[in-house]
Enzyme design. Structure first.
Site, PDB file in Angstrom:
ATOM      1  N   ARG A  57       0.856  -1.192   0.000  1.00 22.30           N
ATOM      2  CA  ARG A  57       0.000   0.000   0.000  1.00 22.30           C
ATOM      3  C   ARG A  57       0.894   1.245   0.000  1.00 22.30           C
ATOM      4  NH1 ARG A  57      -1.488   1.674   4.732  1.00 22.30           N
ATOM      5  NH2 ARG A  57      -2.256  -0.337   5.435  1.00 22.30           N
ATOM      6  N   TYR A 109     -16.348  18.733 -13.905  1.00 22.83           N
ATOM      7  CA  TYR A 109     -16.783  17.343 -14.097  1.00 22.83           C
ATOM      8  C   TYR A 109     -17.904  16.985 -13.105  1.00 22.83           C
ATOM      9  CZ  TYR A 109     -16.344  12.247 -14.184  1.00 22.83           C
ATOM     10  OH  TYR A 109     -16.595  10.914 -14.278  1.00 22.83           O
ATOM     11  N   ASP A 181      -7.581  20.309 -12.750  1.00 26.30           N
ATOM     12  CA  ASP A 181      -7.925  19.000 -13.292  1.00 26.30           C
ATOM     13  C   ASP A 181      -7.612  19.053 -14.781  1.00 26.30           C
ATOM     14  OD1 ASP A 181      -9.124  16.782 -14.451  1.00 26.30           O
ATOM     15  OD2 ASP A 181     -10.847  16.782 -13.095  1.00 26.30           O
ATOM     16  N   LYS A 206      -8.468   8.326 -18.754  1.00 21.32           N
ATOM     17  CA  LYS A 206      -8.773   8.991 -20.024  1.00 21.32           C
ATOM     18  C   LYS A 206      -7.537   9.007 -20.936  1.00 21.32           C
ATOM     19  CE  LYS A 206     -12.565   9.532 -17.685  1.00 21.32           C
ATOM     20  NZ  LYS A 206     -12.880  10.754 -16.961  1.00 21.32           N
TER      21      LYS A 206
HETATM   22  C1  LIG Z   1     -13.354  11.072 -15.678  1.00 22.30           C
HETATM   23  C2  LIG Z   1     -13.007  12.355 -15.053  1.00 22.30           C
HETATM   24  C3  LIG Z   1     -12.795  12.456 -13.675  1.00 22.30           C
HETATM   25  C4  LIG Z   1     -12.986  11.277 -12.743  1.00 22.30           C
HETATM   26  O1  LIG Z   1     -12.101  10.239 -13.003  1.00 22.30           O
HETATM   27  P1  LIG Z   1     -12.417   8.706 -12.689  1.00 22.30           P
HETATM   28  O2  LIG Z   1     -11.163   8.014 -13.091  1.00 22.30           O
HETATM   29  O3  LIG Z   1     -13.613   8.320 -13.492  1.00 22.30           O
HETATM   30  O4  LIG Z   1     -12.686   8.613 -11.234  1.00 22.30           O
HETATM   31  C5  LIG Z   1     -12.423  13.679 -13.159  1.00 22.30           C
HETATM   32  N1  LIG Z   1     -12.298  14.765 -13.938  1.00 22.30           N
HETATM   33  C6  LIG Z   1     -12.495  14.708 -15.268  1.00 22.30           C
HETATM   34  C7  LIG Z   1     -12.337  15.945 -16.078  1.00 22.30           C
HETATM   35  C8  LIG Z   1     -12.858  13.519 -15.873  1.00 22.30           C
HETATM   36  O5  LIG Z   1     -13.084  13.470 -17.182  1.00 22.30           O
END
Ligand SMILES: *Cc1c(COP(=O)(O)O)cnc(C)c1O
Length: 390
Positions: A57, A109, A181, A206
């Site tokens: 961990r 998001y 983000d 992504k």
């Molecule tokens: C998908 C996404 C998230 C969340 O990510 P997960 O891996 O699905 O938890 C946060 N911010 C943006 C801009 C995203 O596209």
């Protein structure tokens, strides 16, 4: 350390950093690829004598390699990988204490909005959502107890752009750190730390992984106090990225630049095509001169990213398009090599109240495309036949 971390020359360029940063041949075998260290613990040579790894961990060599890789790609000092993008965002928010106030980009998001409003408000954190594409609105939202500015640019799904340098200057003028983000753009398209951001969050699910086969998240930090806390909380809360997923994302980042070049190019072609289509009433894409922040985007971004949103004119038409595409897949998520098409109002943003959706421009006729790296003529033909039916 089992896996030494390559110290690339300070002059190493972006593609080289993506492929090499954080990785050396496996010291046990010479394997060029960092192995998937699928282990929960590490044998110690003697009491108190170990190789820097005690329990998985806390430390895992595959995860460490990815963390170093992402830190270098985003031009930060340290990276921390989590089980999802939301877990990464959750970890950043533990830097705050009850009574603190956070200024947030208004159409952030949907999952971030849900975390802030439904979970973190229970712990007396207070959030103000503003259109951060207006620096004046951002500055007016700052209060004496504001402890973080949380930005997303371009935004999901209407692709509003925030001036990162301007926003960081304002926040830092009030001694407030900035987190961005950067999931939507990817570090190929923009590196927020270069504009002054203190931390970057990614959903590695992504573009970083890029192949729609892993869920993960990361925080890249620059300040020693943030790094120390994030390392502590990653272990204390334990929402870590597993070694298999770390390995997949490491494979993904090696091709990030060439994938992004194609995402950028294909999205530009489709945005222009949609803008010229008589059945489409609006197209949101920062690469189009009609986009309200096109000039800012051209300064701040390298290419304009792989996401497009367009208005089909009515919910009925949007539904017909979504149900008629053959090559594009009707699915949530984004950033994979395959093109995905979605309906934000009922899919990604269903957790956002209807009235707020309207304010943000997430209308019922809005369709979002995560443009993949297929042959763009095939994508265009697919959209053409779907729009013909609408
Ligand atoms: C998908 C996404 C998230 C969340 O990510 P997960 O891996 O699905 O938890 C946060 N911010 C943006 C801009 C995203 O596209």
């Amino acid at each position: 350390m089992l896996c030494g971390i390559v110290k690339l020359s300070d002059h190493a360029r972006f593609n080289t950093v993506c492929i090499h940063a954080g990785q050396t041949p496996d010291p046990a075998t010479g394997a060029i690829i960092t192995p998937i260290y699928q282990t929960s613990t590490y044998v110690q040579e003697a009491l108190g004598v170990h190789k820097g790894y005690e329990y998985a961990r806390t430390q895992n060599p595959t995860r460490s390699a990815l963390e170093a890789n992402l830190a270098a790609i985003e031009n930060g000092k340290a990276g921390f990988c989590f089980a999802s993008g939301m877990a990464a965002t959750g970890a950043v928010m533990t830097l705050l204490s009850s009574g603190d106030h956070i200024v947030v980009t208004d159409n952030t998001y949907g999952g971030t909005y849900r975390l802030f409003e439904r979970v973190l408000r229970k712990y007396q954190l207070d959030f103000t959502y503003v259109d951060t594409s207006s620096l004046g609105e951002l500055e007016r939202a700052i209060r004496p107890n504001t402890k973080l500015v949380f930005l997303e640019t371009p935004t999901n799904p209407v692709l509003g752009v925030t001036d990162l340098e301007g926003a960081c200057t304002i926040a830092h003028g009030h001694a407030i750190p900035v987190v961005v983000d950067n999931t939507f753009a990817s570090p190929y398209v923009q590196r927020p730390i270069d504009f002054g951001a203190d931390m970057v969050i990614h959903s590695t699910t992504k573009f970083l992984n890029g192949h729609s086969d892993s869920v993960g998240g990361a925080v890249i930090a620059t300040r020693d106090d943030h790094i120390e806390w994030l390392r502590f909380v990653q272990n204390a809360e334990g929402a870590i990225l597993g070694p298999m997923d770390a390995w997949l994302v490491l494979r993904g980042t090696k091709t990030l630049p060439i994938r992004m070049e194609r995402h950028n190019a294909n999205a530009m072609v489709l945005a222009e095509y949609l803008e010229s289509h008589p059945k489409v009433t609006a197209v949101h894409y920062p690469g189009l001169p009609s986009h309200p922040q096109h000039r800012l985007a051209a300064r701040q971004m390298r290419g304009f990213g792989g996401l497009i949103a367009f208005k089909a004119g009515s919910f009925e038409r949007a539904r017909t398009v979504l149900n008629s595409v053959r090559l594009m897949a009707l699915a949530e998520s984004l950033g994979g090599v395959e093109t995905l098409i979605s309906h934000p109002a009922t899919m990604t943003h269903a957790s956002v109240p209807a009235e707020r959706r309207q304010q943000l421009g997430i209308t019922d006729d809005l369709v979002r495309i995560s443009v993949g790296i297929e042959d763009v003529e095939d994508l265009k033909e697919d959209l053409a036949q779907a729009l013909d039916r609408a």
